[in-house]
Design a protein around this motif. Sequence first.
Motif, mmCIF file in Angstrom:
data_model
loop_
_atom_site.group_PDB
_atom_site.id
_atom_site.type_symbol
_atom_site.label_atom_id
_atom_site.label_comp_id
_atom_site.label_asym_id
_atom_site.label_seq_id
_atom_site.Cartn_x
_atom_site.Cartn_y
_atom_site.Cartn_z
ATOM 1 N N LYS A 1 0.838 -1.204 0.000
ATOM 2 C CA LYS A 1 0.000 0.000 0.000
ATOM 3 C C LYS A 1 0.872 1.253 0.000
ATOM 4 O O LYS A 1 1.801 1.382 0.793
ATOM 5 N N LYS B 1 -12.270 1.310 -9.915
ATOM 6 C CA LYS B 1 -11.947 -0.049 -9.499
ATOM 7 C C LYS B 1 -12.750 -1.058 -10.318
ATOM 8 O O LYS B 1 -13.911 -0.804 -10.651
ATOM 9 N N VAL C 1 -10.931 5.312 -6.498
ATOM 10 C CA VAL C 1 -9.908 5.846 -5.599
ATOM 11 C C VAL C 1 -9.586 7.247 -6.086
ATOM 12 O O VAL C 1 -9.374 7.468 -7.275
ATOM 13 N N THR D 1 -3.066 4.022 -3.212
ATOM 14 C CA THR D 1 -3.262 2.932 -4.158
ATOM 15 C C THR D 1 -2.394 1.747 -3.744
ATOM 16 O O THR D 1 -1.565 1.853 -2.838
ATOM 17 N N THR D 2 -2.576 0.620 -4.402
ATOM 18 C CA THR D 2 -1.845 -0.585 -4.014
ATOM 19 C C THR D 2 -1.106 -1.199 -5.204
ATOM 20 O O THR D 2 -1.421 -0.938 -6.365
ATOM 21 N N TYR E 1 -1.435 -3.468 -10.579
ATOM 22 C CA TYR E 1 -1.873 -2.215 -9.973
ATOM 23 C C TYR E 1 -3.402 -2.225 -10.058
ATOM 24 O O TYR E 1 -3.981 -1.739 -11.042
ATOM 25 N N GLU F 1 -6.083 -0.739 -8.799
ATOM 26 C CA GLU F 1 -6.928 0.439 -8.986
ATOM 27 C C GLU F 1 -6.885 0.976 -10.413
ATOM 28 O O GLU F 1 -7.827 1.622 -10.875
#
Length: 257
Positions: A32, A122, A128, A157-158, A173, A175
């Motif tokens: 994250k 998403k 996001v 974001t992650t 990725y 998002e």
Amino acid sequence: MKRLRVAATLFVVLTTTVCLRAQQPSFAGTWKLNLAKSQLSGQTLSVEKNSSGTLHFDSQGFAYDFDLSGKDFPTPDGGAASWKEVNPNAWEATIKMNGKVIAAYSLALKGDALTAVMKATKPEGGSVEQTSTWSRVSGGPGFLGKWKSTEVKGAATTMEIALEGANGITVKYPEFQVACKASLDGKDYAMTGAGANMKQTLAFEKTGANAIKMTTKLNGKPFYVDVLTLSADGKTLTDEGNPVAVKEPVKAVYERQ
């Protein structure tokens, strides 16, 4: 007794080796972004008017033409961008990949300051949101000119990393609906956006025990270089990114989830 001592010593060595291997940190996991610890400002973009009347967008070599009619224009990575003017001080942009909206931008102008609100869609629904502020470097009037980012804030974001076998790696990725399945062999592998192959590739190679170099290419040409470095305790992943066209380094700090 001598044989017992040798056997006991061998057992200790093997056990220690196994423990050390088990304790080695791994890139695999969900990471994250920590915006507070990252340095994402300092990037530039420009918007210019072409002789044909269309507009030209360029950010670190990622460039394409567009107009403000809301029509889709092709982007270098195989996606599409559409722009429209809400009023002289507000523009909106939609980014698509494989015909699907992956991000939407709302831009607000106030003199020589620009605020951009990005909403990444998403796959499972929702979005996001991140907000970036920009200051004018040169040019004008209005949105035309060269801009430099001064701050990025908003939701984190992650990044997801999976390892397979000795060299297999998959980076996602979520998002932004972007992923790449590859090997740590320095070869180019296709990226996918919203489930379709992009005109963008990634090449991965180990550059140290806890470092991976990731090279992005657009249409076969190097565009961006990232170096992912894993902390000794395996809890932090630092991505130091550098565009090829200009010297505008950024640092993204991720924390293990």
